[in-house]
Design a protein around this motif. Sequence first.
Motif, PDB file in Angstrom:
ATOM      1  N   UNK A  45      14.825  -2.829  38.375  1.00 23.48           N
ATOM      2  CA  UNK A  45      14.328  -1.939  39.445  1.00 23.48           C
ATOM      3  C   UNK A  45      15.049  -0.370  39.388  1.00 23.48           C
ATOM      4  N   UNK A  46      16.325  -0.731  39.109  1.00 28.09           N
ATOM      5  CA  UNK A  46      17.396   0.322  39.101  1.00 28.09           C
ATOM      6  C   UNK A  46      17.007   1.281  38.046  1.00 28.09           C
ATOM      7  N   UNK A  47      16.720   0.626  36.671  1.00 32.83           N
ATOM      8  CA  UNK A  47      16.383   1.458  35.663  1.00 32.83           C
ATOM      9  C   UNK A  47      15.123   2.402  35.942  1.00 32.83           C
ATOM     10  N   UNK A  69      13.684   9.387  38.865  1.00 35.24           N
ATOM     11  CA  UNK A  69      14.409  10.313  39.561  1.00 35.24           C
ATOM     12  C   UNK A  69      15.324  11.269  38.589  1.00 35.24           C
ATOM     13  N   UNK A  70      15.475  10.499  37.429  1.00 37.80           N
ATOM     14  CA  UNK A  70      16.464  11.481  36.572  1.00 37.80           C
ATOM     15  C   UNK A  70      17.778  10.915  36.750  1.00 37.80           C
ATOM     16  N   UNK A  71      18.190  10.031  37.598  1.00 43.38           N
ATOM     17  CA  UNK A  71      19.475   9.842  37.875  1.00 43.38           C
ATOM     18  C   UNK A  71      20.205   8.947  36.834  1.00 43.38           C
ATOM     19  N   UNK A  72      21.045   9.501  36.212  1.00 39.90           N
ATOM     20  CA  UNK A  72      21.822   8.822  35.087  1.00 39.90           C
ATOM     21  C   UNK A  72      22.726   7.673  35.520  1.00 39.90           C
ATOM     22  N   UNK A  73      23.330   7.835  36.649  1.00 43.78           N
ATOM     23  CA  UNK A  73      24.357   6.851  37.080  1.00 43.78           C
ATOM     24  C   UNK A  73      23.478   5.619  37.278  1.00 43.78           C
TER      25      UNK A  73
END
Length: 53
Positions: free
Chosen positions: A8-10, A16-20
């Motif tokens: 889900x996080x990935x 969103x393009x959120x690397x963290x």
Amino acid sequence: MEKVEGDVKQGAANLTGDGKLQSDGKADKVEARIRNAVGGIKDALTGKDKAGR
């Protein structure tokens, strides 16, 4: 459960393009694999099969 959280996080990170968040997702999936492997080793050492017998 960690694997699902990681997926889900990935997925959210990819949208969103959120690397963290993507890194956190990968870490959760690795943690799930490690827990599964350790559980398998414990079961093998105690003589339990996958059905819990």
